[in-house]
Design an enzyme around this catalytic site. Structure first.
Site, PDB file in Angstrom:
ATOM      1  N   HIS A  38      26.291  40.160  50.854  1.00 30.41           N
ATOM      2  CA  HIS A  38      26.408  41.111  49.755  1.00 30.41           C
ATOM      3  C   HIS A  38      25.026  41.436  49.153  1.00 30.41           C
ATOM      4  O   HIS A  38      24.689  42.601  48.949  1.00 30.41           O
ATOM      5  CB  HIS A  38      27.351  40.546  48.688  1.00 30.41           C
ATOM      6  N   LYS A  83      24.573  43.971  31.334  1.00 28.72           N
ATOM      7  CA  LYS A  83      25.972  44.025  31.766  1.00 28.72           C
ATOM      8  C   LYS A  83      26.888  43.902  30.548  1.00 28.72           C
ATOM      9  O   LYS A  83      27.885  44.625  30.437  1.00 28.72           O
ATOM     10  CB  LYS A  83      26.289  42.936  32.804  1.00 28.72           C
ATOM     11  N   HIS A 110      26.193  49.970  45.132  1.00 27.82           N
ATOM     12  CA  HIS A 110      27.319  49.301  45.771  1.00 27.82           C
ATOM     13  C   HIS A 110      28.169  50.199  46.670  1.00 27.82           C
ATOM     14  O   HIS A 110      28.912  49.683  47.498  1.00 27.82           O
ATOM     15  CB  HIS A 110      28.205  48.632  44.718  1.00 27.82           C
ATOM     16  N   GLU A 130      21.553  41.788  41.883  1.00 23.73           N
ATOM     17  CA  GLU A 130      22.297  42.252  40.703  1.00 23.73           C
ATOM     18  C   GLU A 130      21.377  42.334  39.472  1.00 23.73           C
ATOM     19  O   GLU A 130      21.562  43.186  38.602  1.00 23.73           O
ATOM     20  CB  GLU A 130      23.480  41.324  40.401  1.00 23.73           C
ATOM     21  N   LYS A 160      36.316  40.096  34.342  1.00 23.88           N
ATOM     22  CA  LYS A 160      37.159  40.426  35.511  1.00 23.88           C
ATOM     23  C   LYS A 160      37.395  39.158  36.328  1.00 23.88           C
ATOM     24  O   LYS A 160      36.451  38.430  36.637  1.00 23.88           O
ATOM     25  CB  LYS A 160      36.448  41.434  36.404  1.00 23.88           C
ATOM     26  N   HIS A 209      28.891  48.281  49.970  1.00 31.95           N
ATOM     27  CA  HIS A 209      30.216  47.923  50.466  1.00 31.95           C
ATOM     28  C   HIS A 209      30.446  48.486  51.862  1.00 31.95           C
ATOM     29  O   HIS A 209      31.040  47.831  52.720  1.00 31.95           O
ATOM     30  CB  HIS A 209      31.312  48.410  49.495  1.00 31.95           C
ATOM     31  N   ARG A 221      51.165  32.568  30.971  1.00 31.67           N
ATOM     32  CA  ARG A 221      50.736  33.889  30.475  1.00 31.67           C
ATOM     33  C   ARG A 221      49.361  33.874  29.797  1.00 31.67           C
ATOM     34  O   ARG A 221      49.052  34.760  28.994  1.00 31.67           O
ATOM     35  CB  ARG A 221      51.769  34.495  29.526  1.00 31.67           C
ATOM     36  N   ASN A 237      28.326  49.851  39.490  1.00 37.19           N
ATOM     37  CA  ASN A 237      28.500  50.053  40.927  1.00 37.19           C
ATOM     38  C   ASN A 237      27.258  50.646  41.592  1.00 37.19           C
ATOM     39  O   ASN A 237      27.258  50.878  42.794  1.00 37.19           O
ATOM     40  CB  ASN A 237      29.686  51.001  41.121  1.00 37.19           C
ATOM     41  N   GLU A 256      38.341  49.462  33.008  1.00 42.05           N
ATOM     42  CA  GLU A 256      37.541  50.194  33.990  1.00 42.05           C
ATOM     43  C   GLU A 256      37.577  51.691  33.709  1.00 42.05           C
ATOM     44  O   GLU A 256      38.452  52.398  34.123  1.00 42.05           O
ATOM     45  CB  GLU A 256      38.085  49.916  35.380  1.00 42.05           C
ATOM     46  N   ARG A 302      31.625  51.939  32.916  1.00 35.97           N
ATOM     47  CA  ARG A 302      31.564  50.748  33.750  1.00 35.97           C
ATOM     48  C   ARG A 302      31.206  51.071  35.208  1.00 35.97           C
ATOM     49  O   ARG A 302      30.737  50.210  35.950  1.00 35.97           O
ATOM     50  CB  ARG A 302      32.888  49.974  33.653  1.00 35.97           C
TER      51      ARG A 302
END
Ligand SMILES: NC(=O)c1ccc[n+]([C@@H]2O[C@H](COP(=O)([O-])OP(=O)(O)OC[C@H]3O[C@@H](n4cnc5c(N)ncnc54)[C@H](O)[C@@H]3O)[C@@H](O)[C@H]2O)c1
Ligand SMILES: [Zn+2]
Length: 363
Positions: free
Chosen positions: A265, A228, A249, A186, A144, A253, A122, A246, A238, A242
């Site tokens: 990417h 960031k 992106h 990025e 993340k 994507h 955990r 993106n 999220e 946040r």
């Protein structure tokens, strides 16, 4: 070395972020109190010698031994099976709740090892030692973690902030130029959404950065991480702010998906940043020269934007755009800056897919 702290909202924890030459050597100190250590890497990073360097930093303390697991390289290793293999190895090595996981590698390794650390017993503490520019600027920052599932990318995961992120620019020496350049997309994104001075610094230092000037890279990278970290800090889960991460992106994507992975990417994001900034110009959010400046900068940093002939068919990109999980009521959701180097708390808006497609093909 530059150092910053990401205070995790709603938690007593914080992440110590160290950027620059020698960051790897901080590992011994960061791991000080852990009775057992499990190091995770991939076979390329291991062959390049970085896992050995990390182990040496850890084992500088007498009596401490790091248990090493090696994943196969690349996105294919980002699976639940890899996580299960790590759980099994860690149980066999008796890694308890007071143990420490050290992830040494690119975004695949930090995502998988971080997720396994989030779930083993955990949750055990972990440290990220990113060895690609993309992992330093993006994947290792923000907590993340996760894996891909047969249903899609990053569909299983957890938010589990590392105790520390140690970004040692020396580790990038063994990366091929093209892989290294991926990460600049990025960094450019971070500048456009949150730091106009960083954009200028990147423009002035582009030649040095492309020539692998490590001290120049450490300077711009730490500023990019600051952008960031500020977004993550304002909103750990999220939610609306946040979404700005993106930027570029939604298009990226769709291009990656429609090209069935032929476009990397970084190249897809380079294209997405230019296209989405055109939309932002139309909406009065960015100055007219923004798309051309972004296009010139990514080029100068060695990131080759796909030429028209390399782009997938417009109809295929449209289909991918409309399949995007952020689609709502037939329109698309994009997140755009509110100005040059700025964004607001709710940066998302709905646009027609055709507007976005026109922006991709308006070169
Ligand atoms: N968690 C997040 O917030 C987040 C954000 C962005 C991206 N990501 C994830 O990051 C992943 C991509 O990361 P990546 O681009 O670093 O890919 P990667 O981890 O696959 O690394 C790219 C390649 O470089 C090799 N490599 C890594 N470091 C090296 C070194 N120093 N020397 C020589 N070879 C080296 C790897 O073995 C691999 O072949 C994706 O899975 C993406 O989903 C996660
Ligand atoms: Zn990205």
């Amino acid at each position: 070395m530059q150092e910053l702290t990401l205070v995790v909202p709603g938690q007593s924890a914080s992440t110590r972020i160290v950027v620059g030459a020698g960051a790897l050597d901080v590992l011994g100190e960061v791991a000080a109190d852990a009775p057992r250590i499990a190091l995770v890497t991939d076979v390329n990073v291991d062959s390049a010698g970085w896992a050995r360097r990390a182990t040496a930093a850890l084992e500088a303390r007498p009596g401490r031994v790091a248990h090493v697991c090696r994943l196969p390289p690349g996105e294919g290793a980002k699976t639940a099976a890899s996580v299960e293999a790590l759980w099994a190895a860690w149980s066999a090595a008796e890694l308890g709740r007071d143990g420490l996981v050290v992830a040494v590698g690119g975004g695949v390794v930090t995502d998988v090892a971080g997720f396994a650390a989030a779930t083993h017993l955990r949750g055990v503490s972990w440290v990220a030692v990113p060895t690609t520019l993309l992992a330093m600027a993006d994947a290792a920052i923000g907590g993340k973690t996760g894996v891909n599932t047969p249903s899609g990318k990053n569909l299983a995961g957890a938010v589990h902030h590392p105790r520390a992120v140690l970004a040692d620019l020396a580790t990038l020496r063994t990366l091929p130029d093209a892989t290294r350049a991926e990460g600049w997309a990025e960094v450019v994104k971070a500048a456009v959404i949150g730091d106009a001075d960083l954009f200028e610094a990147l423009e002035s230092a582009a030649v040095a950065l492309r020539g692998r000037d490590e001290s120049a890279a450490a300077g711009v990278l730490s500023r990019s991480i600051r952008v960031k970290a500020a977004v993550v800090k304002s909103d750990a889960r999220e939610a609306s702010r946040r979404e700005i991460l993106n930027f570029g992106h939604t298009v990226a994507h769709a291009l990656e998906h429609a090209s069935a992975g032929r476009l990397s990417h970084g190249r897809a994001v380079a294209c997405g940043l230019v296209a989405e900034s055109r939309l932002a110009v139309d909406l009065g959010r960015l100055p007219a020269e923004a798309p051309a400046r972004i296009a010139a900068l990514v080029h100068d940093l060695g990131l080759v934007r796909p030429r028209a002939v390399e782009l997938p068919e417009r109809s295929a990109v449209e289909a991918s755009l409309l399949a995007d999980k952020k689609r709502r009521r037939g329109t698309l959701r994009v997140a755009l800056p509110s100005g040059w180097g700025a964004h607001v708390a709710a940066p998302g808006l709905e646009v027609d897919a055709s507007r976005l497609l026109d922006a991709v093909w308006s070169d």
